[in-house]
Design a protein around this motif. Sequence first.
Motif, short mmCIF file in Angstrom:
data_model
loop_
_atom_site.label_atom_id
_atom_site.label_comp_id
_atom_site.label_asym_id
_atom_site.label_seq_id
_atom_site.Cartn_x
_atom_site.Cartn_y
_atom_site.Cartn_z
N THR A 19 -3.18 16.02 -1.45
CA THR A 19 -4.03 15.12 -1.87
C THR A 19 -3.26 14.01 -3.06
O THR A 19 -3.09 12.89 -2.66
N GLN A 20 -2.32 14.66 -3.83
CA GLN A 20 -1.39 14.07 -4.52
C GLN A 20 -0.35 13.12 -3.76
O GLN A 20 -0.04 12.10 -4.16
N ALA A 22 -0.76 12.27 -0.78
CA ALA A 22 -1.29 10.83 0.04
C ALA A 22 -1.40 9.83 -1.22
O ALA A 22 -1.06 8.69 -0.73
N VAL A 23 -1.95 10.12 -2.19
CA VAL A 23 -1.92 9.01 -3.37
C VAL A 23 -0.57 8.37 -3.77
O VAL A 23 -0.53 7.19 -3.56
N GLU A 24 0.34 9.13 -3.63
CA GLU A 24 1.52 8.68 -4.34
C GLU A 24 2.10 7.98 -2.96
O GLU A 24 2.86 6.77 -3.38
N MET A 26 0.53 6.11 -0.60
CA MET A 26 -0.19 4.84 -0.67
C MET A 26 0.35 3.85 -1.91
O MET A 26 0.14 2.77 -1.77
N ALA A 27 0.47 4.37 -3.18
CA ALA A 27 0.83 3.83 -4.09
C ALA A 27 2.23 2.87 -4.12
O ALA A 27 2.70 2.08 -4.90
N LYS A 55 -3.78 2.77 8.28
CA LYS A 55 -4.20 3.55 6.97
C LYS A 55 -4.83 4.80 7.54
O LYS A 55 -5.86 5.49 7.40
#
Length: 62
Positions: A19-20, A22-24, A26-27, A55
């Motif tokens: 999860t971390q 994936a967020v990083e 995308m950022a 996406k």
Amino acid sequence: MAKLLVVEAQNADFAKGFTQLAVELMALESPQPILQGAVSPGDIGQFSLLHREHKQIQQDLN
């Protein structure tokens, strides 16, 4: 040039680590359409790809 983002899976918790990651991914501000990442507790790794256009994140690549 290929780049790889690696996130530490603390206590070998791949779910939270993914999860971390994936967020990083995308950022990240990158012109590349596909970004590579991995989650690792140190001795093994679980890889993934982020397809920006679709996406979509692929997890557990060999």
